[in-house]
Scaffold this motif. Sequence first.
Motif, PDB file in Angstrom:
ATOM      1  N   CYS A 273       0.930  -1.018   0.337  1.00  0.00           N
ATOM      2  CA  CYS A 273      -0.118  -0.096   0.328  1.00  0.00           C
ATOM      3  C   CYS A 273       0.969   1.441  -0.391  1.00  0.00           C
ATOM      4  CB  CYS A 273      -0.922   0.008   1.122  1.00  0.00           C
ATOM      5  SG  CYS A 273      -2.086   1.283   1.427  1.00  0.00           S
ATOM      6  N   TYR A 274       1.968   1.125   0.794  1.00  0.00           N
ATOM      7  CA  TYR A 274       2.871   2.223   0.962  1.00  0.00           C
ATOM      8  C   TYR A 274       3.973   2.406  -0.454  1.00  0.00           C
ATOM      9  CZ  TYR A 274       7.298   4.919   1.662  1.00  0.00           C
ATOM     10  OH  TYR A 274       8.058   5.618   1.868  1.00  0.00           O
ATOM     11  N   CYS A 275       4.137   1.704  -1.551  1.00  0.00           N
ATOM     12  CA  CYS A 275       4.469   1.501  -2.452  1.00  0.00           C
ATOM     13  C   CYS A 275       3.587   2.337  -3.335  1.00  0.00           C
ATOM     14  CB  CYS A 275       5.542   0.471  -2.995  1.00  0.00           C
ATOM     15  SG  CYS A 275       6.969  -0.155  -1.371  1.00  0.00           S
ATOM     16  N   ALA A 276       2.753   1.470  -3.361  1.00  0.00           N
ATOM     17  CA  ALA A 276       1.214   2.010  -4.586  1.00  0.00           C
ATOM     18  C   ALA A 276       0.794   3.227  -4.698  1.00  0.00           C
ATOM     19  CB  ALA A 276       0.105   0.688  -4.966  1.00  0.00           C
ATOM     20  N   ASP A 277       1.059   3.554  -3.138  1.00  0.00           N
ATOM     21  CA  ASP A 277       0.673   4.731  -2.660  1.00  0.00           C
ATOM     22  C   ASP A 277      -0.594   4.678  -3.122  1.00  0.00           C
ATOM     23  OD1 ASP A 277      -0.119   7.231  -1.403  1.00  0.00           O
ATOM     24  OD2 ASP A 277       0.556   8.465  -3.017  1.00  0.00           O
ATOM     25  N   MET A 278      -1.359   3.296  -2.086  1.00  0.00           N
ATOM     26  CA  MET A 278      -2.808   3.529  -2.856  1.00  0.00           C
ATOM     27  C   MET A 278      -3.881   4.104  -1.927  1.00  0.00           C
ATOM     28  SD  MET A 278      -3.451  -1.319  -2.123  1.00  0.00           S
ATOM     29  CE  MET A 278      -1.852  -1.638  -4.058  1.00  0.00           C
ATOM     30  N   GLU A 279      -3.674   4.374  -0.655  1.00  0.00           N
ATOM     31  CA  GLU A 279      -4.160   5.828   0.104  1.00  0.00           C
ATOM     32  C   GLU A 279      -4.757   6.675  -1.286  1.00  0.00           C
ATOM     33  OE1 GLU A 279      -4.694   8.502   4.401  1.00  0.00           O
ATOM     34  OE2 GLU A 279      -2.925   7.953   3.595  1.00  0.00           O
ATOM     35  N   TYR A 280      -4.024   7.457  -1.695  1.00  0.00           N
ATOM     36  CA  TYR A 280      -4.054   8.636  -2.632  1.00  0.00           C
ATOM     37  C   TYR A 280      -4.315   8.062  -4.267  1.00  0.00           C
ATOM     38  CZ  TYR A 280      -2.311  10.605   1.840  1.00  0.00           C
ATOM     39  OH  TYR A 280      -2.013  11.371   3.348  1.00  0.00           O
ATOM     40  N   THR A 281      -3.879   7.459  -4.460  1.00  0.00           N
ATOM     41  CA  THR A 281      -4.056   7.146  -6.077  1.00  0.00           C
ATOM     42  C   THR A 281      -5.793   6.353  -6.181  1.00  0.00           C
ATOM     43  OG1 THR A 281      -1.578   6.157  -6.092  1.00  0.00           O
ATOM     44  CG2 THR A 281      -3.015   5.808  -7.800  1.00  0.00           C
ATOM     45  N   TYR A 282      -6.083   5.473  -5.138  1.00  0.00           N
ATOM     46  CA  TYR A 282      -7.170   4.455  -5.122  1.00  0.00           C
ATOM     47  C   TYR A 282      -8.037   4.641  -4.294  1.00  0.00           C
ATOM     48  CZ  TYR A 282      -4.314   1.709  -7.919  1.00  0.00           C
ATOM     49  OH  TYR A 282      -3.160   1.494  -9.038  1.00  0.00           O
ATOM     50  N   GLY A 283      -7.439   5.844  -3.538  1.00  0.00           N
ATOM     51  CA  GLY A 283      -8.558   6.145  -2.484  1.00  0.00           C
ATOM     52  C   GLY A 283      -8.751   4.737  -0.929  1.00  0.00           C
ATOM     53  N   LEU A 284      -8.253   4.198  -0.962  1.00  0.00           N
ATOM     54  CA  LEU A 284      -8.106   2.674  -0.322  1.00  0.00           C
ATOM     55  C   LEU A 284      -7.916   3.460   0.935  1.00  0.00           C
ATOM     56  CD1 LEU A 284      -8.440   0.008  -0.157  1.00  0.00           C
ATOM     57  CD2 LEU A 284      -6.376  -0.437  -0.631  1.00  0.00           C
ATOM     58  N   ALA A 285      -8.900   3.071   2.537  1.00  0.00           N
ATOM     59  CA  ALA A 285      -9.044   3.017   3.857  1.00  0.00           C
ATOM     60  C   ALA A 285      -7.426   2.434   3.798  1.00  0.00           C
ATOM     61  CB  ALA A 285     -10.629   2.746   3.910  1.00  0.00           C
ATOM     62  N   VAL A 286      -6.862   3.382   5.284  1.00  0.00           N
ATOM     63  CA  VAL A 286      -5.952   2.664   6.198  1.00  0.00           C
ATOM     64  C   VAL A 286      -6.027   2.758   7.420  1.00  0.00           C
ATOM     65  CG1 VAL A 286      -4.353   3.143   4.265  1.00  0.00           C
ATOM     66  CG2 VAL A 286      -4.565   4.955   5.643  1.00  0.00           C
ATOM     67  N   VAL A 287      -5.057   1.999   8.166  1.00  0.00           N
ATOM     68  CA  VAL A 287      -5.546   2.465   9.462  1.00  0.00           C
ATOM     69  C   VAL A 287      -5.346   4.118  10.161  1.00  0.00           C
ATOM     70  CG1 VAL A 287      -3.994   1.852  12.029  1.00  0.00           C
ATOM     71  CG2 VAL A 287      -4.911  -0.017  10.401  1.00  0.00           C
ATOM     72  N   GLY A 288      -4.292   4.744   9.404  1.00  0.00           N
ATOM     73  CA  GLY A 288      -3.746   6.394   9.936  1.00  0.00           C
ATOM     74  C   GLY A 288      -2.984   5.752  10.990  1.00  0.00           C
ATOM     75  N   HIS A 289      -2.345   6.968  11.671  1.00  0.00           N
ATOM     76  CA  HIS A 289      -1.534   6.955  12.622  1.00  0.00           C
ATOM     77  C   HIS A 289      -1.351   6.460  13.426  1.00  0.00           C
ATOM     78  CE1 HIS A 289       1.467   9.646  15.439  1.00  0.00           C
ATOM     79  NE2 HIS A 289       0.173   9.273  15.817  1.00  0.00           N
ATOM     80  N   ILE A 290      -0.806   5.892  14.122  1.00  0.00           N
ATOM     81  CA  ILE A 290      -1.013   5.321  15.593  1.00  0.00           C
ATOM     82  C   ILE A 290       0.320   5.607  16.012  1.00  0.00           C
ATOM     83  CG2 ILE A 290      -0.246   2.963  16.640  1.00  0.00           C
ATOM     84  CD1 ILE A 290      -2.568   2.457  14.755  1.00  0.00           C
ATOM     85  N   PRO A 291       0.265   6.389  17.676  1.00  0.00           N
ATOM     86  CA  PRO A 291       0.609   7.395  18.350  1.00  0.00           C
ATOM     87  C   PRO A 291       1.936   6.310  19.135  1.00  0.00           C
ATOM     88  CG  PRO A 291      -1.783   7.872  18.887  1.00  0.00           C
ATOM     89  CD  PRO A 291      -2.155   6.289  17.709  1.00  0.00           C
ATOM     90  N   GLU A 292       2.693   6.393  19.953  1.00  0.00           N
ATOM     91  CA  GLU A 292       3.856   5.690  20.302  1.00  0.00           C
ATOM     92  C   GLU A 292       3.619   5.497  22.323  1.00  0.00           C
ATOM     93  OE1 GLU A 292       7.337   6.689  19.604  1.00  0.00           O
ATOM     94  OE2 GLU A 292       7.691   6.673  17.586  1.00  0.00           O
TER      95      GLU A 292
END
Length: 657
Positions: A273-292
């Motif tokens: 997903c990171y390499c293909a940039d699917m979040e912005y290219t295809y609008g694929l929903a991802v988990v997002g920011h995980i706090p430390e």
Amino acid sequence: MAGAKRRKKSVVWRKIHALRYEDIKLWCVRRLPILKWAPSYNLKENLIPDTVSGMMLAIQQVPQGLAFAVLSSVHPVFGLYGSLFPVILYAIFGMGRHVATGTFALTSLISANAVERLVSPASNNFTTSNNSGVLGLSEFEMQRIGVAAAVSFLGGIIQVAMFVLHLGSATFLLTEPVISAMTTGAATHVVTSQVKYLLGMKMPYISGPLGFFYIYAYIFENIKSVQLEALLLSLVSLVVLVLVKELNEKFKRKIKVVLPIDLILIIATSIGCYCADMEYTYGLAVVGHIPEGIPAPKAPSMNILSEVVTEAFGVALVGYVASLALAQGSAKQFKYSVDDNQELLAHGLSNVIPSFFFCIPSAAAMGRTALLYSTGAKTQVACLISCILILVVIYAIGPMLYWLPMCVLASIIVVGLKGMLMQFRDLKKYWNVDKIDWSIWVSTYVFTVCFAANVGLLYGVVCTIVIVIFRFQRAKTLSLKNMKEVECEFKTEADCESLQQVKIVSVNNPLVFLNAKKFHRDLIRIIQKDSASTQPHDDLNKCEQNTLLNPVSNGNCHGELSLQPCPNERCALILDCSGLTFFDYTGISVLLQICMDFKNRSIDVLLAHCKASLVKAMQYSGNLGSENPIFFESISSAIGAIHVNRNFRKLSDHDEV
């Protein structure tokens, strides 16, 4: 004189202090089971298998924690906290040494109802950029976890209150068909809630009565909005997960460490997903920011407790029922005991205390518990080791999960519920054993799907009680008028010494879930008692005293009945089933367990006056073996079979000599 009094007083005080110390020690061991097994922990034998199991458990805990947090309608990071704190507390207070607690699909689904009802996206006044300063998350996300933590807190308080009232023993009302149907129905709800992620659809949260059908109606109305990229990735993930897990199950005896396909899939899809940039290219929903890291503890929102009472009761009951079933199964498989009431305390504290650390409701999970079985875990040390690895994820690896697709998490949830969904196969078993149990299963499942898990559970309990009361009213009492005839026939066919090793017990009432456990306990206790019948018997009257037909009513044994092990002859126990007017699946399971347990004690169990339905149910439900028949038309025929077998053994022994 005064000195003697002082000495007596000091002795008395020493005894009182010693007594108090012993009482406190026993209480601590009873309420803190870790004090019982931890001091005798064998590092050489147990540490390696516990370490391996803990590592495998952590690998499964992380993706499930993220997934069940999403299922609970809160930020995924709170699922990691829910995989840490409840595990530590259950290891201290819980009695199930092979039970994996933490985030749980059913309790997450129940708490999601409260979260979506009280803090829905449509009614919130906060934006995602409006950060609260806690973990860098928005105020909206913190409000959501506040509701989920309140559900966990109140649910845990209810479980602790049930512990104080000693309601753990009330679980006998929760029969196997009811639990099976409720968990299957709840699993169906969970799968339905994940369909929107599997299809990549954006849809409003739908719940309430018949919400299950409204969800699918909405999906079919908006089928054109399905995201093909998400659908394709979901299908690939489902196929890979199912295929690899089946192969792991098939070859688990040949391979010591199963392939962690959940973790591998998460890493692979996140990188892709990171390499293909699917979040912005295809609008694929991802988990997002995980706090430390882990934030400072904070009390749940107490002002909304009155608004989450329904969900809290659902979490308390459904979570406890599912967890207790796993704990009892673990204890039975590995031969140790579990206190129902102590489990209430353990799970109550595992919900109350973690709620101050932003945790969602917790319970034991079937898939993770099965993983501990398969990887050879010995104690709760395996779960504690998994907590160490989860801490590493929280502080170091968590932010790398930003690109994890939501559809992959949904696939992990669905495949993780496979065990619950496969309980549909139990329908055939219930149909062949008892049609009424089958009807209870189907109706409880329908109620659970149409309404909610807690509603289905309540319906199943009420329905079971009503049916059992109705069936008990129609039950007949056994008459003992034929006992003298049996004794006379017995006397003419055998000598006195052989009678000492044969005991006859009559079951005078139906054998169902209400009295099945006590009936089993009474018979086990009878067999284990020492008998003074080894003395020689001078007359026939003494022999008759050892062969009396002792009635058992409602599982209660009146009088003592014991079988003294005999060096030359196997002992025999005859159950007179003429008074067994009806039975259910639990009763059949107990009868089968009695046959197996007594067989291991070198005691033959024979059933006399068996109806065709009883014979069919027992033969279908378990493997009774084909060595010797155990079903007989009468007590006399059972006694005759005992003598034939004994004479055959004597003849065989003589031939060998």
